[in-house]
Design a protein around this motif. Structure first.
Motif, PDB file in Angstrom:
ATOM      1  N   ILE A  11       0.855  -1.182   0.000  1.00 16.76           N
ATOM      2  CA  ILE A  11       0.000   0.000   0.000  1.00 16.76           C
ATOM      3  C   ILE A  11       0.890   1.230   0.000  1.00 16.76           C
ATOM      4  CG2 ILE A  11      -1.706   1.345   1.281  1.00 16.76           C
ATOM      5  CD1 ILE A  11      -2.879  -1.259   2.307  1.00 16.76           C
ATOM      6  N   GLU A  13       0.954   4.999   0.676  1.00 12.25           N
ATOM      7  CA  GLU A  13       0.147   5.983   1.399  1.00 12.25           C
ATOM      8  C   GLU A  13       0.216   7.335   0.678  1.00 12.25           C
ATOM      9  OE1 GLU A  13      -2.402   7.736   3.435  1.00 12.25           O
ATOM     10  OE2 GLU A  13      -1.999   5.644   3.976  1.00 12.25           O
ATOM     11  N   LEU A  44       3.401   1.821   7.005  1.00 11.87           N
ATOM     12  CA  LEU A  44       3.318   2.338   5.629  1.00 11.87           C
ATOM     13  C   LEU A  44       4.662   2.968   5.273  1.00 11.87           C
ATOM     14  CD1 LEU A  44      -0.189   3.676   6.331  1.00 11.87           C
ATOM     15  CD2 LEU A  44       0.272   2.112   4.427  1.00 11.87           C
ATOM     16  N   ASP A 233      -2.589   2.419  -4.177  1.00  7.47           N
ATOM     17  CA  ASP A 233      -2.570   3.705  -3.487  1.00  7.47           C
ATOM     18  C   ASP A 233      -3.783   3.791  -2.563  1.00  7.47           C
ATOM     19  OD1 ASP A 233      -0.380   4.399  -5.002  1.00  7.47           O
ATOM     20  OD2 ASP A 233      -1.381   5.965  -6.149  1.00  7.47           O
ATOM     21  N   ALA A 234      -3.585   4.371  -1.394  1.00  9.60           N
ATOM     22  CA  ALA A 234      -4.707   4.589  -0.478  1.00  9.60           C
ATOM     23  C   ALA A 234      -4.368   5.743   0.453  1.00  9.60           C
ATOM     24  CB  ALA A 234      -5.010   3.322   0.331  1.00  9.60           C
ATOM     25  N   SER A 235      -5.388   6.283   1.095  1.00 10.45           N
ATOM     26  CA  SER A 235      -5.217   7.470   1.933  1.00 10.45           C
ATOM     27  C   SER A 235      -5.883   7.244   3.286  1.00 10.45           C
ATOM     28  CB  SER A 235      -5.853   8.678   1.230  1.00 10.45           C
ATOM     29  OG  SER A 235      -5.771   9.832   2.015  1.00 10.45           O
ATOM     30  N   LEU A 236      -5.127   7.443   4.347  1.00 16.01           N
ATOM     31  CA  LEU A 236      -5.674   7.268   5.684  1.00 16.01           C
ATOM     32  C   LEU A 236      -6.923   8.132   5.885  1.00 16.01           C
ATOM     33  CD1 LEU A 236      -2.255   7.205   7.472  1.00 16.01           C
ATOM     34  CD2 LEU A 236      -4.000   5.421   7.758  1.00 16.01           C
ATOM     35  N   THR A 254      -7.025   3.834   3.544  1.00 13.58           N
ATOM     36  CA  THR A 254      -5.949   2.874   3.795  1.00 13.58           C
ATOM     37  C   THR A 254      -6.386   1.771   4.741  1.00 13.58           C
ATOM     38  OG1 THR A 254      -4.306   4.603   3.458  1.00 13.58           O
ATOM     39  CG2 THR A 254      -3.594   2.645   4.673  1.00 13.58           C
ATOM     40  N   VAL A 270       0.664  -3.632   7.094  1.00 15.47           N
ATOM     41  CA  VAL A 270       0.058  -2.501   7.804  1.00 15.47           C
ATOM     42  C   VAL A 270      -0.451  -2.960   9.164  1.00 15.47           C
ATOM     43  CG1 VAL A 270      -1.831  -0.815   7.782  1.00 15.47           C
ATOM     44  CG2 VAL A 270      -0.565  -1.318   5.682  1.00 15.47           C
ATOM     45  N   ALA A 275      -3.114   2.225  12.076  1.00 15.97           N
ATOM     46  CA  ALA A 275      -3.716   2.928  10.943  1.00 15.97           C
ATOM     47  C   ALA A 275      -5.032   3.581  11.333  1.00 15.97           C
ATOM     48  CB  ALA A 275      -3.914   1.961   9.771  1.00 15.97           C
TER      49      ALA A 275
END
Length: 313
Positions: A11, A13, A44, A233-236, A254, A270, A275
C-alpha cells in the motif's frame, strides 16, 4: 497468517499529497510531517509525501521543500514526490525524494485543465525526465490519470490507456499506475485493464489508484489485485480529491483496504490498530469526519489488528 502462496500487496500511502491537496483549510507543514511519522509507525513505508507543482494552482503543496526537509531523514521512509514537468522533477530530486511520480492524463480535456497541455506533450516531457532520471539515479514511476473515465469527455476507451502504456514502456519506469481520478470505474473495467497491461508488459510493476466517489473503490481494489496488480494507493481516513476534476471525492481509505486484503489472506504489512488511530487523528486535525468504514465500525475480528492476515477456511 499468510501461506507460502499468498500474495503480498504494497500500500502506497498518499494522504500527505493527494489526501490533503484539495483541503480548503490550510494544513501546516508540522501536521503533514506528523502524518508521515504516524503513517510510518503504522507500517506504511512508501509514501507520496508531496507534489512539486505550481503553488498558485495547488496552494496546499506550497511547502513541498520544507516538508521534505522535515521528513527526509525519517527511518524506513521511501518518499515519493509527484511532478508534472521537468522543473517539478528537478525540484523533487533537489529536495531529496527517493522516487518521482510523473503524470500523464488519458483524456485531452482533463489533461489541458490539470496540466495545461495535451496528452502527447505530457508524454514528451516524461521522455525528457526519464533521461534525466537515469543520469541522476532517481527512479520515476508513471501514473496514467483518468484511466477509467473523464469528467468532461465521459468514457475513456481502454485502447487509449493501453496506447499510452505502450508509449511509456520503453522509458523503463519503476512502475506504471492506473488512476481512477473521478471514481467512475467498476471492477470489470479494472480487471480487464490490469490483465491487458500485464499481457503487454509482463515484467512491469503495476499499481492502481482509486477514488471512492461512487462507492466502487474497494471493489475495484479487489478486482485489481485479483488481476495481478501488487501495489495499491490509499489514503488514511479516505481523504482526498482532485482540484481539477469536478465532483471527485476521497481516495479509498488505507485502513479499509488493509482490512479487506488481510481478510482475503493477503499481507500488506500494515498495523491496522495504528492505521485506525492515525485516521482518527487526521480526522480531528482536519475537523471533518472520516470517510472510511473500518475506523468507524471497529476492527473485526480483533486479530486483524496484528497487521497480518486472518486465516479463512
Amino acid at each position: 497468517m499468510t501461506t507460502e502462496t499468498s500474495p503480498t500487496v504494497e500500500i502506497v500511502e498518499v494522504a500527505p499529497r493527494d489526501g490533503l491537496q484539495n483541503e480548503q483549510v490550510h494544513v501546516s507543514t508540522a501536521v503533514k510531517a506528523e502524518l508521515v511519522r504516524q503513517a510510518l509507525a503504522a507500517g506504511l513505508r512508501r509514501m507520496e509525501v508531496t507534489s512539486f507543482v505550481n503553488p498558485q494552482r495547488v496552494p496546499q503543496m506550497a511547502d513541498a521543500e520544507a516538508l521534505m526537509q522535515d521528513v527526509r531523514t525519517y527511518p524506513g521512509l521511501t518518499a515519493i514526490g509527484l511532478a508534472m514537468n521537468r522543473r517539478g522533477f528537478d525540484r523533487a530530486v533537489a529536495a531529496g525524494c527517493d522516487e518521482v511520480n510523473m503524470v500523464v492524463v488519458a483524456s485531452e480535456s482533463l489533461s489541458r485543465r490539470n496540466q495545461g497541455m495535451a496528452t502527447a506533450d505530457s508524454i514528451a516531457i516524461i521522455r525528457e525526465v526519464a533521461a534525466a532520471a537515469r543520469e541522476v539515479g532517481t527512479p520515476i514511476s508513471v501514473t496514467i490519470a483518468a484511466s477509467f473515465g473523464c469528467p468532461f469527455e465521459g468514457e475513456v476507451p481502454e485502447g487509449r490507456v493501453l496506447a499510452i502504456l505502450e508509449e511509456v514502456l520503453p522509458l523503463a519506469p519503476l512502475e506504471i499506475a492506473f488512476a481512477d481520478t473521478i471514481g467512475c470505474g467498476v471492477p470489470s473495467q479494472v480487471g480487464s485493464l490490469v490483465r491487458q497491461a500485464r499481457a503487454l508488459a509482463p515484467g512491469m510493476r503495476l499499481r492502481c489508484h482509486f477514488h471512492n466517489t461512487r462507492n466502487t473503490g474497494l471493489a475495484n481494489v479487489a478486482a485489481a489485485v485479483e488481476a495481478g496488480a501488487r501495489t495499491i494507493d490509499a489514503s488514511l481516513g479516505g481523504t482526498g480529491g482532485c482540484p481539477f476534476a469536478p465532483g471527485a471525492t476521497g481516495n479509498v481509505a488505507t485502513e479499509d483496504v488493509a482490512w479487506m486484503l488481510h481478510r482475503m489472506g493477503i499481507s500488506t504489512g500494515v498495523d491496522l490498530e495504528e492505521a485506525v488511530e492515525t485516521a482518527k487523528w487526521l480526522s480531528d486535525a482536519l475537523g471533518k469526519p472520516m470517510a472510511g468504514g473500518v475506523a468507524k465500525a471497529g476492527l473485526f475480528p480483533k486479530e486483524a489488528a496484528l497487521g497480518g492476515c486472518v486465516a479463512v477456511a
